[in-house]
Scaffold this motif. Structure first.
Motif, PDB file in Angstrom:
ATOM      1  N   GLU A 251      42.859 -30.353 -56.645  1.00  0.00           N
ATOM      2  CA  GLU A 251      43.976 -30.628 -56.221  1.00  0.00           C
ATOM      3  C   GLU A 251      44.082 -32.301 -56.619  1.00  0.00           C
ATOM      4  OE1 GLU A 251      46.783 -30.082 -52.225  1.00  0.00           O
ATOM      5  OE2 GLU A 251      45.086 -30.938 -51.841  1.00  0.00           O
TER       6      GLU A 251
ATOM      7  N   ARG B 291      42.545 -26.151 -53.938  1.00  0.00           N
ATOM      8  CA  ARG B 291      43.131 -25.473 -52.868  1.00  0.00           C
ATOM      9  C   ARG B 291      43.875 -24.402 -53.440  1.00  0.00           C
ATOM     10  NH1 ARG B 291      48.095 -25.724 -50.519  1.00  0.00           N
ATOM     11  NH2 ARG B 291      49.129 -27.130 -52.293  1.00  0.00           N
ATOM     12  N   CYS B 292      44.021 -23.186 -52.565  1.00  0.00           N
ATOM     13  CA  CYS B 292      45.145 -22.236 -52.850  1.00  0.00           C
ATOM     14  C   CYS B 292      46.298 -22.465 -53.084  1.00  0.00           C
ATOM     15  CB  CYS B 292      44.949 -21.374 -51.581  1.00  0.00           C
ATOM     16  SG  CYS B 292      46.224 -19.960 -51.775  1.00  0.00           S
ATOM     17  N   HIS B 293      47.008 -22.229 -54.264  1.00  0.00           N
ATOM     18  CA  HIS B 293      48.330 -22.617 -54.787  1.00  0.00           C
ATOM     19  C   HIS B 293      49.480 -22.173 -53.866  1.00  0.00           C
ATOM     20  CE1 HIS B 293      51.061 -23.697 -57.995  1.00  0.00           C
ATOM     21  NE2 HIS B 293      51.748 -22.364 -57.931  1.00  0.00           N
ATOM     22  N   ILE B 294      49.100 -21.464 -52.827  1.00  0.00           N
ATOM     23  CA  ILE B 294      50.384 -21.227 -51.990  1.00  0.00           C
ATOM     24  C   ILE B 294      50.613 -22.315 -51.156  1.00  0.00           C
ATOM     25  CG2 ILE B 294      51.291 -19.426 -50.284  1.00  0.00           C
ATOM     26  CD1 ILE B 294      51.172 -18.304 -53.283  1.00  0.00           C
ATOM     27  N   GLU B 295      52.199 -22.546 -50.864  1.00  0.00           N
ATOM     28  CA  GLU B 295      52.477 -23.880 -50.284  1.00  0.00           C
ATOM     29  C   GLU B 295      52.224 -23.381 -48.829  1.00  0.00           C
ATOM     30  OE1 GLU B 295      56.378 -26.512 -49.303  1.00  0.00           O
ATOM     31  OE2 GLU B 295      56.407 -24.805 -50.570  1.00  0.00           O
ATOM     32  N   GLY B 296      51.401 -24.363 -48.045  1.00  0.00           N
ATOM     33  CA  GLY B 296      51.301 -24.273 -46.808  1.00  0.00           C
ATOM     34  C   GLY B 296      49.600 -23.739 -46.489  1.00  0.00           C
ATOM     35  N   CYS B 297      49.076 -23.035 -47.344  1.00  0.00           N
ATOM     36  CA  CYS B 297      47.647 -22.420 -47.426  1.00  0.00           C
ATOM     37  C   CYS B 297      46.712 -23.702 -47.386  1.00  0.00           C
ATOM     38  CB  CYS B 297      47.476 -21.569 -48.455  1.00  0.00           C
ATOM     39  SG  CYS B 297      45.996 -20.803 -48.153  1.00  0.00           S
ATOM     40  N   THR B 298      45.971 -23.698 -46.507  1.00  0.00           N
ATOM     41  CA  THR B 298      45.197 -24.981 -46.304  1.00  0.00           C
ATOM     42  C   THR B 298      43.436 -24.591 -46.742  1.00  0.00           C
ATOM     43  OG1 THR B 298      44.470 -24.336 -44.259  1.00  0.00           O
ATOM     44  CG2 THR B 298      46.339 -26.127 -44.542  1.00  0.00           C
TER      45      THR B 298
ATOM     46  N   HIS C 266      46.277 -14.623 -50.416  1.00  0.00           N
ATOM     47  CA  HIS C 266      47.298 -14.617 -51.128  1.00  0.00           C
ATOM     48  C   HIS C 266      47.262 -13.880 -52.485  1.00  0.00           C
ATOM     49  CE1 HIS C 266      48.076 -17.872 -48.224  1.00  0.00           C
ATOM     50  NE2 HIS C 266      49.135 -16.944 -47.886  1.00  0.00           N
TER      51      HIS C 266
ATOM     52  N   LYS D  88      49.982 -12.293 -54.945  1.00  0.00           N
ATOM     53  CA  LYS D  88      50.965 -13.159 -55.435  1.00  0.00           C
ATOM     54  C   LYS D  88      50.693 -13.370 -57.009  1.00  0.00           C
ATOM     55  CE  LYS D  88      53.547 -14.303 -52.061  1.00  0.00           C
ATOM     56  NZ  LYS D  88      54.889 -14.101 -51.943  1.00  0.00           N
TER      57      LYS D  88
END
Length: 326
Positions: A96, A132-139, A166, A169
């Motif tokens: 990231e 980090r996972c690409h989905i916004e808000g995923c930690t 996720h 997606k």
């Protein structure tokens, strides 16, 4: 009964100071997990006044998934080699905040290394995770090898990761998520990611099983190369029966004269069915038996003890050996 030799590994006698280890995944340069070559990145810190001692260095991991990363938050200065760190290409490129410049250089790797000292991997629960996972808000964060082992979706084209939560997606990426065999997304959880070309394959389309050790560093049939010296001499290539990773016969330690006719397993996949010892913790010259399911020590014990009365052959007695199970 066939005796089977173990596969290649870094020389155990090599001085600790000369070993190059990735500052993110903590694996050695010749890793089996597809991280590509180690690269040196400058960090904005002063050069250490004294050379690092072996006791200051984090213990390097091996190709066992359980040893990737750092069990404790690593001291940044302990990772420094002069004024920078060694990091695998993919460990850095997928992190990231890291960007690829017009000159094909990676920038902000220093920031990724710093954040990795405090970030725990969702899969292995060890430090050094920066993807980090690409989905916004995923930690959820992962090491590069752990991202594949966890069953996450990876896109080499976009350099993005979608965690198992996720993974649905991935269908929005179109053909980038399609299996190269059946030309469809199908079961996304069954996709294998080739660390060579970036294509995806359903494990079922290849008639194999998508286990964590197979996923990490997997290469498709077109990209498969020796994990030690890379391309060349395909006729001398051994492919592990469990993880499907390749290695030349002459790259093994000790080397093999020819490709064996029986099945072969790399050290990462050898586990003794009696004592549970793993191949990676035993010396490279250790012999294995019963299709790499019985270590040398247990084989010696089995051949010297009666399986009925459990008495040993000391004093010597006449023990009959079964022609099937030995």
């Amino acid at each position: 009964m066939d005796e089977q030799k173990s596969n290649c590994e870094e020389n155990d006698s090599e001085p600790a100071e000369s070993i190059r280890v990735c500052a993110l995944c903590n694996c050695l340069e010749r890793s089996l997990h597809g991280q590509r070559e180690l690269r040196y990145f400058e960090l904005p810190f002063e050069r250490p006044a004294h050379k690092r001692s072996a006791s200051q260095l984090p213990k390097p991991g091996n190709d066992d998934l359980s040893s990737i990363g750092f069990s404790d938050s690593p001291c940044l200065r302990a990772l420094l080699d002069d004024s920078g760190c060694w990091v695998h290409h993919w460990c850095a490129a997928w992190s990231e905040g890291v960007n690829l410049t017009e000159n094909e250089e990676l920038e902000n790797v220093d920031k990724a290394i710093i954040s990795g000292t405090q970030q725990i991997c969702e899969y292995c629960k060890r430090f050094g995770a920066t993807i980090r996972c690409h989905i916004e808000g995923c930690t959820r964060f992962y090491h590069f090898p752990c991202s594949a082992a966890s069953g996450s979706f990876q896109s080499m084209k976009e350099l993005l990761l979608l965690c198992p939560e996720h993974i649905n997606k991935a269908e929005e990426l179109g053909e980038d998520s399609w299996c190269a065999v059946c030309d469809s997304a199908g079961d996304l959880t069954d996709l294998l990611f080739c660390t060579g070309c970036g294509l995806h394959y359903h494990a079922t389309c290849l008639d194999t099983g998508a286990t964590p050790i197979l996923r990490a560093g997997w290469q498709c049939p077109e990209c498969k190369v020796c994990q030690t010296c890379q391309p060349g001499e395909d006729s001398k290539m051994l492919v592990c029966d469990s993880c499907e990773k390749g290695c030349h016969t002459f790259c093994l330690q000790p080397a093999m004269d020819s490709v064996p006719t029986d099945r072969w397993k790399c050290r990462s996949c050898r586990v003794c069915m009696e004592c549970g010892v793993r191949g990676l913790v035993l010396p490279g010259t250790t012999q294995w038996f019963e299709n790499y399911t019985l270590c040398e020590g247990c084989q010696h014990h089995r051949s010297s003890v009666c399986c009925v009365c459990s008495k040993s052959d000391n004093p010597p007695v006449s023990l009959q050996c079964c022609s099937l199970c030995h």
